[in-house]
Scaffold this active site. Structure first.
Site, PDB file in Angstrom:
ATOM      1  N   GLY A  54       0.795  -1.429   0.119  1.00 29.59           N
ATOM      2  CA  GLY A  54       0.002  -0.094   0.039  1.00 29.59           C
ATOM      3  C   GLY A  54       0.826   1.232   0.153  1.00 29.59           C
ATOM      4  O   GLY A  54       0.360   2.151  -0.600  1.00 29.59           O
ATOM      5  N   GLU A  76       1.592   1.816  -3.373  1.00 30.94           N
ATOM      6  CA  GLU A  76       0.383   2.264  -4.011  1.00 30.94           C
ATOM      7  C   GLU A  76       0.090   3.712  -3.844  1.00 30.94           C
ATOM      8  O   GLU A  76      -0.407   4.382  -4.638  1.00 30.94           O
ATOM      9  CB  GLU A  76      -0.761   1.360  -3.783  1.00 30.94           C
TER      10      GLU A  76
END
Ligand SMILES: C/C=C/C(=O)SCCNC(=O)CCNC(=O)[C@H](O)C(C)(C)COP(=O)(O)OP(=O)(O)OC[C@H]1O[C@@H](n2cnc3c(N)ncnc32)[C@H](O)[C@@H]1OP(=O)(O)O
Length: 257
Positions: free
Chosen positions: A108, A111
């Site tokens: 994440g 991301e």
């Protein structure tokens, strides 16, 4: 206790993720970042945004420890959709967002950085999507944004092997815009942000809107939005000032109108 702070330096909002030990993106981090974006969106003093992480890492990804307290339904739907919603918002934000990445941008964390408009990385940073190693897959749109940036073959290798790459290789593949010395990272990001914040925020946000079509590979629609936005920019006070300043051989003074 909050896990994200931000402060305004000139016209740049510097957001610091401060969630020890790894700046994992817990639901609290996602919620606080979302609230901060509400504030920044409406604050005319903010013309550029930097996101960085405190201490060792930018972010090591979703909070794996929090996963152990979630039921299957929550884990599989709420987590992914809350992160995706926030990251789509960042990517389409009208003000430029720079990720200043150091240490690790994994899962994440990568991301998040891929949803920013520009990425600067410190030498020695590891970037990767190691979710498959956990028996998971990326859930904050990493399977979509990574191939867009590095190409499908490299993204496939990175996702399936879970192996991170170093900042220098990320630069070769276009995953980051610049690699700098770790001690220079935040200054380099601030310099770049100031360079953009000097421009007309009207022109910057119109350009960002056009670029979002290029990311999606929508050439025809993007071209027509570009024509519309060119005309909007052309009619702005800032364009009058920018053009006048060029003719008069001086620096423009933009009013963001
Ligand atoms: C939809 C999105 C899904 C996802 O993002 S899933 C998560 C994907 N990310 C990962 O799989 C990365 C996991 N972390 C690591 O690989 C390593 O860690 C690092 C490379 C970041 C650092 O390694 P090292 O320097 O050896 O430190 P350390 O002892 O492993 O970690 C320091 C502390 O940080 C905690 N931590 C690291 N990553 C996470 C995380 N993603 N969520 C929650 N905690 C994390 C550890 O547990 C430990 O903590 P303690 O000191 O209490 O043992």
């Amino acid at each position: 206790m909050t896990v994200i702070d931000w402060e305004l330096e000139n016209n740049t909002a510097v957001i610091t993720i401060n969630h020890p030990p790894a700046n994992a993106l817990s639901s609290q981090v996602i919620n606080e970042l979302s609230d901060i974006m509400d504030d920044l969106e409406n604050d005319a003093k903010v013309k550029a945004i930097i996101i960085h992480g405190k201490d060792r890492f930018f972010s090591a990804g979703a909070d794996i420890k929090e996963f152990t307290q979630m039921d299957r339904n929550e884990g599989s739907s709420n987590t992914a959709s809350a992160g995706q919603k926030l990251f789509n918002r960042l990517e389409n934000f009208k003000k430029p967002i720079i990720a200043a990445i150091h240490g690790a941008a994994l899962g994440g964390g990568l991301e998040l950085s891929m949803a920013c408009h520009i990425r600067l990385a410190a030498k020695g940073t590891k970037l990767g999507l190691p979710e498959v190693q956990l028996g998971l897959i990326p859930g904050f749109a990493g399977t979509q944004r990574l191939p867009r940036l590095v190409g499908v073959p490299k993204a496939t290798e990175m996702i399936l092997t879970s192996q991170p790459i170093q900042a220098e290789e990320a630069l070769q593949f276009g995953l980051v815009n610049q690699v700098v010395e770790p001690e220079e990272l935040l200054n380099a990001a601030k310099k770049l942000a100031a360079h953009i914040a000097n421009k007309s925020s009207v022109a910057v946000s119109l350009a960002l809107e056009c670029l979002s079509y290029a990311r999606e590979g929508k050439f025809v629609e993007g071209q027509s939005i570009e024509a519309r936005n060119f005309s909007k920019a052309f009619g702005s006070e800032d364009a009058k000032e920018g053009i006048r300043a060029f003719i008069e051989k001086r620096k423009p003074v933009f009013q963001d109108k």
